[in-house]
Design a protein around this motif. Sequence first.
Motif, PDB file in Angstrom:
ATOM      1  N   GLY A   1       0.775  -1.232   0.000  1.00  0.00           N
ATOM      2  CA  GLY A   1       0.000   0.000   0.000  1.00  0.00           C
ATOM      3  C   GLY A   1       0.804   1.278   0.000  1.00  0.00           C
ATOM      4  O   GLY A   1       1.997   1.296  -0.253  1.00  0.00           O
ATOM      5  N   GLY A   2       0.096   2.347   0.263  1.00  0.00           N
ATOM      6  CA  GLY A   2       0.689   3.668   0.279  1.00  0.00           C
ATOM      7  C   GLY A   2       0.106   4.542  -0.812  1.00  0.00           C
ATOM      8  O   GLY A   2      -0.781   4.139  -1.564  1.00  0.00           O
ATOM      9  N   ASN A   3       0.606   5.751  -0.905  1.00  0.00           N
ATOM     10  CA  ASN A   3       0.152   6.717  -1.899  1.00  0.00           C
ATOM     11  C   ASN A   3       1.299   6.952  -2.873  1.00  0.00           C
ATOM     12  O   ASN A   3       1.986   7.955  -2.820  1.00  0.00           O
ATOM     13  CB  ASN A   3      -0.263   8.018  -1.209  1.00  0.00           C
ATOM     14  N   PHE A   4       1.525   5.971  -3.744  1.00  0.00           N
ATOM     15  CA  PHE A   4       2.696   6.001  -4.604  1.00  0.00           C
ATOM     16  C   PHE A   4       2.311   5.797  -6.055  1.00  0.00           C
ATOM     17  O   PHE A   4       1.207   5.378  -6.387  1.00  0.00           O
ATOM     18  CB  PHE A   4       3.675   4.894  -4.199  1.00  0.00           C
ATOM     19  N   THR A   5       3.249   6.092  -6.918  1.00  0.00           N
ATOM     20  CA  THR A   5       3.122   5.844  -8.341  1.00  0.00           C
ATOM     21  C   THR A   5       4.506   5.549  -8.888  1.00  0.00           C
ATOM     22  O   THR A   5       5.503   5.923  -8.286  1.00  0.00           O
ATOM     23  CB  THR A   5       2.503   7.051  -9.074  1.00  0.00           C
ATOM     24  N   ARG A   6       4.559   4.872 -10.008  1.00  0.00           N
ATOM     25  CA  ARG A   6       5.848   4.618 -10.664  1.00  0.00           C
ATOM     26  C   ARG A   6       6.243   5.826 -11.510  1.00  0.00           C
ATOM     27  O   ARG A   6       7.405   6.013 -11.810  1.00  0.00           O
ATOM     28  CB  ARG A   6       5.766   3.376 -11.549  1.00  0.00           C
ATOM     29  N   ASN A   7       5.275   6.617 -11.927  1.00  0.00           N
ATOM     30  CA  ASN A   7       5.554   7.808 -12.715  1.00  0.00           C
ATOM     31  C   ASN A   7       4.456   8.835 -12.503  1.00  0.00           C
ATOM     32  O   ASN A   7       3.324   8.488 -12.205  1.00  0.00           O
ATOM     33  CB  ASN A   7       5.639   7.480 -14.205  1.00  0.00           C
ATOM     34  N   ILE A   8       4.808  10.083 -12.694  1.00  0.00           N
ATOM     35  CA  ILE A   8       3.866  11.183 -12.551  1.00  0.00           C
ATOM     36  C   ILE A   8       3.900  11.975 -13.853  1.00  0.00           C
ATOM     37  O   ILE A   8       4.964  12.381 -14.305  1.00  0.00           O
ATOM     38  CB  ILE A   8       4.245  12.075 -11.349  1.00  0.00           C
ATOM     39  N   CYS A   9       2.741  12.145 -14.468  1.00  0.00           N
ATOM     40  CA  CYS A   9       2.661  12.824 -15.763  1.00  0.00           C
ATOM     41  C   CYS A   9       1.867  14.121 -15.630  1.00  0.00           C
ATOM     42  O   CYS A   9       0.860  14.151 -14.935  1.00  0.00           O
ATOM     43  CB  CYS A   9       1.977  11.919 -16.780  1.00  0.00           C
TER      44      CYS A   9
END
Length: 158
Positions: A91-99
Amino acid sequence: MARPTKWRKIEHIPAIPYFIPSETEVAELPENILKLEEVEAIRLKDLEGLEQGECAERMEVSRPTFQRILLSAREKLADSLINGKMIHIEGGNFTRNICPIRCLDCGKEWKESYENLDLIKNGQYVCPDCGSVKIICVDNCKGKFCHKNCWRYGRMDY
């Protein structure tokens, strides 16, 4: 209205989601849940040895936010090591990329997790200001996602 939590960019997802200190009575062991952004903070700071500012830049968060994530991770790790607790990574509030994203109707720009780009492509994601589904990638990726790892999610057709 509360400010939305900013996405935390991570580069590495661990292959093993559990660390168990004992082979006996595993079902009765208490556990600490380590969020994926906390694992990333430990990896960047303690394993790669980067300065805190560099770590924050890589995760695309402020230095104080990075410090809070790191302290939380270290507290959970210490508790698990000292008190024999299992560590569960999830879990968590993550992403592999931000666009970067823009609404064509109202002009609002914001950063979005690429995990949501499939919803945008299918017209299922709306602008938080005007409710329009006419949303595009600001980087003008011409039918492809913007950054590395995005190829897994297919193509965007504008």
